[in-house]
Design a protein around this motif. Sequence first.
Motif, PDB file in Angstrom:
ATOM      1  N   ARG A 688       0.529  -1.402  -0.274  1.00  9.97           N
ATOM      2  CA  ARG A 688       0.232  -0.198   0.151  1.00  9.97           C
ATOM      3  C   ARG A 688       0.882   1.463  -0.144  1.00  9.97           C
ATOM      4  O   ARG A 688       1.515   1.147   0.985  1.00  9.97           O
ATOM      5  N   ALA A 689       0.239   2.565  -1.034  1.00  6.62           N
ATOM      6  CA  ALA A 689       1.190   3.920  -1.479  1.00  6.62           C
ATOM      7  C   ALA A 689       1.317   4.047   0.594  1.00  6.62           C
ATOM      8  O   ALA A 689       0.174   3.721   1.325  1.00  6.62           O
ATOM      9  N   VAL A 690       2.063   5.308   0.470  1.00  8.05           N
ATOM     10  CA  VAL A 690       1.701   5.973   2.103  1.00  8.05           C
ATOM     11  C   VAL A 690       2.319   7.467   1.512  1.00  8.05           C
ATOM     12  O   VAL A 690       2.696   7.896   1.068  1.00  8.05           O
ATOM     13  N   SER A 691       0.826   8.447   2.185  1.00  3.77           N
ATOM     14  CA  SER A 691       0.649  10.029   1.594  1.00  3.77           C
ATOM     15  C   SER A 691       0.971  10.324   3.208  1.00  3.77           C
ATOM     16  O   SER A 691       0.975  10.176   4.320  1.00  3.77           O
ATOM     17  N   PHE A 692       2.186  11.589   2.875  1.00  4.82           N
ATOM     18  CA  PHE A 692       2.502  11.973   3.982  1.00  4.82           C
ATOM     19  C   PHE A 692       2.145  13.467   4.131  1.00  4.82           C
ATOM     20  O   PHE A 692       2.386  14.756   4.695  1.00  4.82           O
ATOM     21  N   ASP A 693       0.840  13.970   3.465  1.00  9.12           N
ATOM     22  CA  ASP A 693      -0.084  15.123   2.632  1.00  9.12           C
ATOM     23  C   ASP A 693      -1.632  14.416   3.078  1.00  9.12           C
ATOM     24  O   ASP A 693      -2.046  14.127   1.832  1.00  9.12           O
ATOM     25  N   GLY A 694      -1.787  14.949   3.774  1.00  7.46           N
ATOM     26  CA  GLY A 694      -3.552  14.539   4.290  1.00  7.46           C
ATOM     27  C   GLY A 694      -5.077  15.347   2.592  1.00  7.46           C
ATOM     28  O   GLY A 694      -5.178  14.963   3.004  1.00  7.46           O
ATOM     29  N   ARG A 695      -3.838  16.294   2.337  1.00  5.62           N
ATOM     30  CA  ARG A 695      -4.845  17.234   1.116  1.00  5.62           C
ATOM     31  C   ARG A 695      -5.441  16.287   0.278  1.00  5.62           C
ATOM     32  O   ARG A 695      -5.800  16.107  -0.550  1.00  5.62           O
ATOM     33  N   ASN A 696      -4.181  15.211  -0.530  1.00  3.24           N
ATOM     34  CA  ASN A 696      -4.455  14.368  -1.506  1.00  3.24           C
ATOM     35  C   ASN A 696      -5.216  12.966  -0.549  1.00  3.24           C
ATOM     36  O   ASN A 696      -5.646  12.628  -2.208  1.00  3.24           O
TER      37      ASN A 696
END
Length: 963
Positions: A688-696
């Motif tokens: 699974r991918a990991v996001s560091f910006d919750g806006r996306n």
Amino acid sequence: MGSWYHPWAAALRIARRDALRAKGRSALVLAMIALPIVGVSAADLTFRSSELSADQRLTRQIGAADARLSPSGLDGPVLQHPDGEHFAPVGGYEKYRPGKEKAQPLKSALPAGAKAAEDTTGHIKVRTTHGLLQSDLRELDVHDPLTRGLFTLDRGRLPRGPGEVIATQAFLDASGLHVGSAVSMRGATAPYRIVGAYELPSKLKNTELLALPGTLFAPLEAALRAEGGSGLPGPTTTSYLVSVGGGEGFTWNMTKEANAKGALVLSRAVALRPPADSEVPLFKEQRKEQYEPVSGGGEVTRKAVLATVVGLAMLEVCLLAGPAFAVGARRSRRQLGLVGANGGNRRHVRSVVLSGGLVIGAVAAVSGTALGVALTLGLRPVLEEQLGARFGGFVVRPLELLGIALLAVLTGLLAAVAPAVTASRQTVLASLTGRRGIRRANRVLPVLGLLAVLGGAAIAVYGTGYRVSPNVVAGGSALAELGIVALTPVLVGVFGRLGGLLPLAPRLALRDAVRNRGRTAPAVAAVLAAVAGTVAVSTYQHSQDVQARHEYTADLPAGSGYLLADSDLGRKEVPALREALAKDLPLGVRADVDRLVAGNPNCARGSTDPGCGRVTLITPKEARCPLWEAENGPASFPPDQARTLRQDPRCAMPEHHAQLDPVVADEKLLAVLAVTDPGSAAALKDGRAVSFDGRNVKDGKVTLRIVTDEAAAGQGAGQGAGQGAGQPAGKRAEPPGQDKVLSVHQAPASAEGWGFTLVVPPAAAKAAGLSTAPAGSYFSLDGKAPTERRQRLEGDIDRLGADAHFKIEEGYQGRSSLGVLALSVFAGLVTIGAAGIATGLAQADSEADLKTLAAVGAAPRVRRTLSGFQCGVVALMGVVLGSAAGILPAVGLRLTQEREQERLVRHGIEMGYATLRDTELYVPIAVPWETLAGLLVLVPLGAALLAALVTKSGGALARRAAG
């Protein structure tokens, strides 16, 4: 005339003879007064010499030409400021659309019949004895008279044809080459011979190679294209040095005609005689204040620092020299008593002591100014190298130097006032017999001192306001320090209460100091003043360093780095690059990363050619910044609303910018980024991918859009997560393409992504049908990577023939200002001088006590110990009080800086470019505890050892007293 002339003439003769008789003491006082005069005069000469006139500055920019024409970078006509630096498109940036008009060739803006010399600059990596060096390249006809003044040939000769270049001294120093060496640019088929060394007068640290027109860029580009490349790795910029003839030069009307063809003009005639504001079209469309430099810009703080340091330096000298004159007055008590015994009154005694200050001050003025001139002349090359620019000439302002010299004379007189008054009050009998008499404590002085401390502190704090003169900060600090000096006798008595806790020798020394406050207080004040200056300078410098460390933006954790291919075309070399990285550097963790690709895999990164594509991260509409969704961008909103929206979290600017984003990598990248969140590592392992910006992220998923025809997308860049990085002036259309939806784990807010907004594991990219290409590696070091290993890696990259970008994040590197460093050294030297004066004063005034000890049979060791502790106690009290006094001016200066930065932020908010992060000011007041601890230990210890060493073990006077 004789009623005042003859007594003063006699007093001056006595003072001159006394100064010659006591050469050691006179030299010490002379040094104390002359030292700041040397510094101030040298600083004045350096500042005036480094200050270029308008004509000198223009000569270094445009040579002997009338003007320089440069491209504006815009497609249409422009309106420019008379200074040639500020400009805007006709109609403003709100209505400007790139590509709407076709840019005209710069040469078309040249006036008819004008003579012109082409000046072309670019950048490329050059092979050196160490490896590769990024350097500026330049083509210029150095034989053309228009270029006279742009550069200075140091040695060798000018190039005469193809295959010859000249190099700046900075390039030769960095590359290890010399005049006569062969140098080759990366990709060139033949080397060039360095035939001369030159310098750019205002850019001494620039690394640059210069050749004749047509002999450098064209052959290099042809060679790179022959190897299958796309030409020069970076853009070149061409400008023209223009001579129009006639007496008027390049006029403002000519400038406006060139602006209409998209050219910017730096004109000698316009710069020296600027037009009225009503004749500047730019000021009719937009406010002139918008293009003026923001007033202050650090100037207020610099003035406050200068005023405070100079004021404290003068105060220090007065307090330091005063006790020295007191020593002289006490040693000359019999001589002064003889003046009274022979009919002299108090006025005559005062005139003798004051004449001593006048004589020493005058000699200090002459010698200090002369040394300042000699020091500036001798250190001129060093100063120019530190400033990075040559002086315009050696400029001497006689009136300014005369004022500095008179300051020395005034300082000498002021320093002698208190000893003169004290000496005149002694009776003739007391002076002749050496008796000290009864001294009553002054009860008014402590009250005045307390009022001065409180009033000075209030004035200094009030002076931190931006609209208040910075001299107020210096005045308030000096007044508070004088108040502490006035309180010194009372504070010495407070210290005396600690005597019962000390061993015998230091207890006797402390009681002696308290009993003789008339001698102790001036000595403590001398050390206090010097230490206060040291603490003020070091506290201000340390606070600035703490702030700079806080404001420093790292690209990666310290000790980490990356090696990335510069373009998609270099992906074939990536495996070899990774091997070279592992071989040449001590790696801890290496995380290999890939990039997402779309369309033709052979397209260069960012290419808009047909068939080329990209993969962009789509931000959900509700999470996008409203400022960039409007048709005309921020201009679509009223100023107040636009300022409010800039503080919206959706419009937050990213603190870091990653080289690749999104990126394809496994959990090793998290180790390099020092991300310790176990959920993120587990997500990457599970695919699974990991996001560091919750806006996306929306409903636990992110959307990647594959744009397979960038030409069809036109200017419609997708709404990425990195909003705020170079936003356009208007709304951007949604790019057409195919969407891929990925499940994502949102990293916690505490996890620093270092500019990465999305990390996609290889398994997830493959499952989604996303194409990838090797990009390079991120890594963390296991130890240090010295320069030799880095150069070896650069050499291996060069041998592979790959275009790669390599960087190691070293973290914040403490910066030291040459000026502040010099002030710190000066303050330290004065502190040592203060301890020396305190030693001499204590010994001179306690000579009778030492004789008594000798008379009762005390061993020399006892006398040395007592003398050392006497001076050490005085120094310790001065250091403690000086440390407290020195904090105030540093606090005042930091508050001044904070007010100034607040004003700049307000200005940024009003102009519309400040963001939420900009409003979070951090202007700390950090105390350098290590420096204070060093002062508390080293100064008293050094003073005590100095006093013990210079105290005589015996001597004729001691034996005579004993007998």
